[in-house]
Design an enzyme around this catalytic site. Structure first.
Site, PDB file in Angstrom:
ATOM      1  N   HIS A 299      91.624  -7.629  20.834  1.00 52.10           N
ATOM      2  CA  HIS A 299      90.724  -6.678  21.532  1.00 52.10           C
ATOM      3  C   HIS A 299      91.616  -5.613  22.190  1.00 52.10           C
ATOM      4  CE1 HIS A 299      87.213  -5.138  23.398  1.00 52.10           C
ATOM      5  NE2 HIS A 299      87.052  -5.993  24.401  1.00 52.10           N
ATOM      6  N   HIS A 345      87.780  -3.558  12.302  1.00 58.65           N
ATOM      7  CA  HIS A 345      86.805  -3.666  13.386  1.00 58.65           C
ATOM      8  C   HIS A 345      85.721  -4.656  12.988  1.00 58.65           C
ATOM      9  CE1 HIS A 345      84.000  -2.532  16.570  1.00 58.65           C
ATOM     10  NE2 HIS A 345      85.078  -2.104  17.187  1.00 58.65           N
ATOM     11  N   ARG A 354      86.663   7.389  18.082  1.00 63.64           N
ATOM     12  CA  ARG A 354      87.572   7.409  19.245  1.00 63.64           C
ATOM     13  C   ARG A 354      89.001   7.646  18.764  1.00 63.64           C
ATOM     14  NH1 ARG A 354      86.084   1.645  21.683  1.00 63.64           N
ATOM     15  NH2 ARG A 354      86.472   1.183  19.480  1.00 63.64           N
ATOM     16  N   ASP A 400      92.554   1.791  19.145  1.00 63.61           N
ATOM     17  CA  ASP A 400      93.882   1.440  19.653  1.00 63.61           C
ATOM     18  C   ASP A 400      95.029   1.980  18.799  1.00 63.61           C
ATOM     19  OD1 ASP A 400      92.872  -0.097  21.836  1.00 63.61           O
ATOM     20  OD2 ASP A 400      92.297  -1.623  20.388  1.00 63.61           O
TER      21      ASP A 400
HETATM   22  N1  CMX Z   1      95.257  -6.533   9.470  1.00 66.74           N
HETATM   23  C1  CMX Z   1      95.303  -7.660   8.718  1.00 66.74           C
HETATM   24  N2  CMX Z   1      94.244  -8.441   8.466  1.00 66.74           N
HETATM   25  C2  CMX Z   1      93.060  -8.031   8.957  1.00 66.74           C
HETATM   26  C3  CMX Z   1      92.920  -6.860   9.702  1.00 66.74           C
HETATM   27  C4  CMX Z   1      94.084  -6.105   9.980  1.00 66.74           C
HETATM   28  N3  CMX Z   1      94.057  -4.995  10.741  1.00 66.74           N
HETATM   29  N4  CMX Z   1      91.628  -6.735  10.061  1.00 66.74           N
HETATM   30  C5  CMX Z   1      90.980  -7.805   9.557  1.00 66.74           C
HETATM   31  N5  CMX Z   1      91.844  -8.595   8.894  1.00 66.74           N
HETATM   32  C6  CMX Z   1      91.583  -9.880   8.267  1.00 66.74           C
HETATM   33  C7  CMX Z   1      91.077 -10.862   9.313  1.00 66.74           C
HETATM   34  O1  CMX Z   1      92.146 -11.432  10.074  1.00 66.74           O
HETATM   35  C8  CMX Z   1      90.327 -11.858   8.446  1.00 66.74           C
HETATM   36  O2  CMX Z   1      91.285 -12.699   7.837  1.00 66.74           O
HETATM   37  P1  CMX Z   1      90.994 -14.294   7.627  1.00 66.74           P
HETATM   38  O3  CMX Z   1      89.744 -14.378   6.819  1.00 66.74           O
HETATM   39  O4  CMX Z   1      92.214 -14.782   6.925  1.00 66.74           O
HETATM   40  O5  CMX Z   1      90.814 -14.858   8.993  1.00 66.74           O
HETATM   41  C9  CMX Z   1      89.711 -10.963   7.351  1.00 66.74           C
HETATM   42  O6  CMX Z   1      90.527  -9.766   7.340  1.00 66.74           O
HETATM   43  C10 CMX Z   1      88.289 -10.572   7.597  1.00 66.74           C
HETATM   44  O7  CMX Z   1      88.199  -9.999   8.897  1.00 66.74           O
HETATM   45  P2  CMX Z   1      87.083  -8.894   9.232  1.00 66.74           P
HETATM   46  O8  CMX Z   1      85.755  -9.541   9.036  1.00 66.74           O
HETATM   47  O9  CMX Z   1      87.351  -7.636   8.490  1.00 66.74           O
HETATM   48  O10 CMX Z   1      87.385  -8.589  10.743  1.00 66.74           O
HETATM   49  P3  CMX Z   1      86.924  -9.414  12.034  1.00 66.74           P
HETATM   50  O11 CMX Z   1      85.565  -8.961  12.412  1.00 66.74           O
HETATM   51  O12 CMX Z   1      87.099 -10.882  11.857  1.00 66.74           O
HETATM   52  O13 CMX Z   1      88.004  -8.969  13.109  1.00 66.74           O
HETATM   53  C11 CMX Z   1      89.384  -7.394  14.254  1.00 66.74           C
HETATM   54  C12 CMX Z   1      87.988  -7.663  13.662  1.00 66.74           C
HETATM   55  C13 CMX Z   1      89.341  -6.102  15.031  1.00 66.74           C
HETATM   56  C14 CMX Z   1      89.700  -8.545  15.216  1.00 66.74           C
HETATM   57  C15 CMX Z   1      90.419  -7.332  13.095  1.00 66.74           C
HETATM   58  O14 CMX Z   1      90.127  -6.228  12.272  1.00 66.74           O
HETATM   59  C16 CMX Z   1      91.872  -7.254  13.591  1.00 66.74           C
HETATM   60  O15 CMX Z   1      92.466  -8.293  13.863  1.00 66.74           O
HETATM   61  N6  CMX Z   1      92.431  -6.006  13.717  1.00 66.74           N
HETATM   62  C17 CMX Z   1      93.769  -5.826  14.252  1.00 66.74           C
HETATM   63  C18 CMX Z   1      93.753  -5.976  15.780  1.00 66.74           C
HETATM   64  C19 CMX Z   1      93.075  -4.779  16.420  1.00 66.74           C
HETATM   65  O16 CMX Z   1      93.392  -3.630  16.135  1.00 66.74           O
HETATM   66  N7  CMX Z   1      92.168  -5.048  17.367  1.00 66.74           N
HETATM   67  C20 CMX Z   1      91.514  -3.986  18.164  1.00 66.74           C
HETATM   68  C21 CMX Z   1      90.045  -3.783  17.836  1.00 66.74           C
HETATM   69  C22 CMX Z   1      89.437  -2.724  18.737  1.00 66.74           C
HETATM   70  C23 CMX Z   1      89.339  -3.217  20.154  1.00 66.74           C
HETATM   71  O17 CMX Z   1      88.548  -4.140  20.420  1.00 66.74           O
HETATM   72  O18 CMX Z   1      90.056  -2.700  21.030  1.00 66.74           O
END
Ligand code: CMX
Length: 461
Positions: A299, A345, A354, A400
């Site tokens: 997050h 996301h 943003r 971010d």
């Molecule tokens: N890099 C690598 N893998 C990613 C990814 C990324 N940026 N985004 C998603 N994935 C992966 C997930 O880890 C998940 O893998 P597993 O099935 O092996 O567990 C798969 O893709 C499916 O995930 P998703 O349904 O697309 O995404 P989620 O809803 O589960 O998670 C988020 C969303 C933001 C946590 C994820 O995209 C992520 O970890 N991003 C990087 C961290 C980040 O930038 N967070 C900030 C978000 C904005 C905020 O809240 O401030």
């Protein structure tokens, strides 16, 4: 455009707006008066809606949703903002570019004042310049910290993460909660919102002082001028207390504090504040809980992680990596079982607006900054790679991915402080929502959970 011109005026009581709410009583009415005018009408509107449609179904829950972080379950009400998967966030119906256009600005400034955004989130109305100025002044008068919180902050080790310091200091502010005091004295529940409002205003006013104290204690050996000037706006006071003296950095802060404020109700920080508040914990306890969620790397902490990742990239691959070198580094990150921070996301399915507005700020003010150029190059190669991975639902950058680069440019290089700035901004959205939670009398949150065995029995039936 007509819509914006209308929004800039205040209409007589009980006139319906584009947001389905009611305009405030007059152009110079205070925020609390505007809320007091709207709340009974909104209570009635919600009551009638529930009476008529209380049994209408809005969606279905699948087993995958239950194991999958409740993604897609429609189970929360949040009045302040709504997120469209393709378009991004709208604050009370206004997109980020629309907010940049219609919200009041500081004299000579281009970016919206977060005070105006808070007013919009609370009331659904675009405030007048005078109303925003009155909010700046009011927050300045409420800004002083109780001595025990200053002492507590000054005694924290500078190795303690700034988000832990923030959460602890906010929790300790509950010593003076007007809501908790009124509750213990038996105040009628129809008045809860008024005390939540008072605590929220106090908390928002004090947050820049807390955040700047943390910054100065952690990185500047405790030096800093903690005077709040009632002639300055909230962001300008914050920047001054952080020890910066650059009008462009203040403008960045106004934009930053506006756009990080709210992202509808289901994200970890907003949902946590709502959940803890539903137990009638006071706004300090509720907000501190939300900050503990914001401090997670998936997050809000992602803004710190992005910078760490970019600097590692530069260290390992050099300052001007080729496209192939960038791709190799990204694959290396993924193959080592880590996420690419700043991308993806849970709800959005396109580039986060943003991110886009921060990119526009960079194009205007720091087009030749090497780190900004690196961010732009990363933007070109990450989405196709995440798409190729096959499982990522949104390969595009989120909020971010950009913020740290802008802060670095103006000299704020302390990466593990960045999430505190996110937290200060997030207060505007989650506290506006908390006021409405109590105004609408929303009950304690208690969804039903099932064990895997119970679910298996259920599907057999
Ligand atoms: N890099 C690598 N893998 C990613 C990814 C990324 N940026 N985004 C998603 N994935 C992966 C997930 O880890 C998940 O893998 P597993 O099935 O092996 O567990 C798969 O893709 C499916 O995930 P998703 O349904 O697309 O995404 P989620 O809803 O589960 O998670 C988020 C969303 C933001 C946590 C994820 O995209 C992520 O970890 N991003 C990087 C961290 C980040 O930038 N967070 C900030 C978000 C904005 C905020 O809240 O401030």
């Amino acid at each position: 455009m007509a819509l914006f011109r209308n929004s800039l005026k205040c209409y007589p009581a009980a006139e319906k707006t584009i947001f389905g709410s009611y305009r405030c009583i007059s152009a110079d009415a205070s925020l609390k008066d505007c809320l007091a005018n709207k709340i009974p009408k909104e209570q009635e509107r919600v009551k009638n809606f529930r009476k008529e449609h209380g049994n209408t179904k809005v969606g279905e829950t699948t087993i995958d949703m239950m194991y999958g972080g409740m993604r897609g379950i429609k189970g929360l009400v949040c009045e302040t903002s709504v997120l469209d998967a393709d378009e991004g966030i709208r604050f009370r119906g206004l997109s980020i570019p629309e907010c940049q256009k219609v919200l009041p600005k500081a004299a000579g400034g281009d970016e919206p004042l977060p005070e105006g955004l808070f007013w919009l989130l609370c009331t659904g109305d675009v405030p007048t310049q005078a109303q925003v100025q009155s909010l700046s002044r009011e927050w300045a008068t409420r800004a002083a910290l109780p001595q025990h919180v200053v002492t507590m902050l000054n005694n924290m080790p500078n190795t303690l993460h700034p988000m832990s310091q923030l959460s602890a200091a906010v929790t300790a502010l509950n010593h003076d909660s007007k809501y908790a005091k009124a509750y213990s004295q038996g105040v009628h529940k129809s008045k809860y919102w008024e005390f939540v409002y008072e605590d929220s205003m106090d908390l928002i006013a004090k947050l820049p002082v807390i955040a700047a104290t943390i910054y100065n204690n952690t990185y500047k050996g405790g030096k800093g001028n903690m005077c709040v000037d009632s002639n300055l706006d909230w962001s300008a006071n914050f920047v001054k207390m952080l020890g910066y003296d650059d009008e462009k950095f203040t403008e960045l802060m106004r934009l930053y504090l506006t756009i990080h404020s709210d992202h509808e109700g289901g994200n970890v920080s907003a949902h946590t504040v709502h959940l803890v508040g539903s137990a009638l914990s006071d706004p300090y306890l509720s907000f501190a809980a939300g900050m503990n969620g914001l401090a997670g790397p998936l997050h809000g902490l992602a803004n710190q992680e992005v910078l760490i990742w970019l600097l590692k990239l530069r260290e390992q691959v050099g300052k001007s990596p080729s496209e192939q070198e960038l791709k190799d580094f990204i694959w290396k990150t993924l193959k080592s079982g880590q996420v690419v921070p700043g991308y993806g996301h849970a709800v959005l399915r396109k580039t986060d607006p943003r991110y886009t507005c921060q990119r526009e700020f960079a194009l205007k003010h720091l087009p030749n900054d090497p780190l900004f150029q690196l961010v732009s190059n990363v933007y070109k190669v990450v989405p196709p790679i995440l798409t190729e991975l096959g499982k990522v639902k949104n390969p595009w950058p989120n909020v971010d991915a950009h913020s740290g680069v802008l802060l670095q440019y103006y000299g704020m290089k302390e990466m593990n402080y960045y999430t505190v700035l996110f937290g200060v901004s997030r207060a505007l959205g989650v506290l506006a929502s908390l006021i409405w939670d109590r105004a609408l009398g929303l009950p304690i949150e208690r969804p039903k959970s099932l064990s895997t065995d119970a679910l298996m029995k259920l599907v057999k039936k």
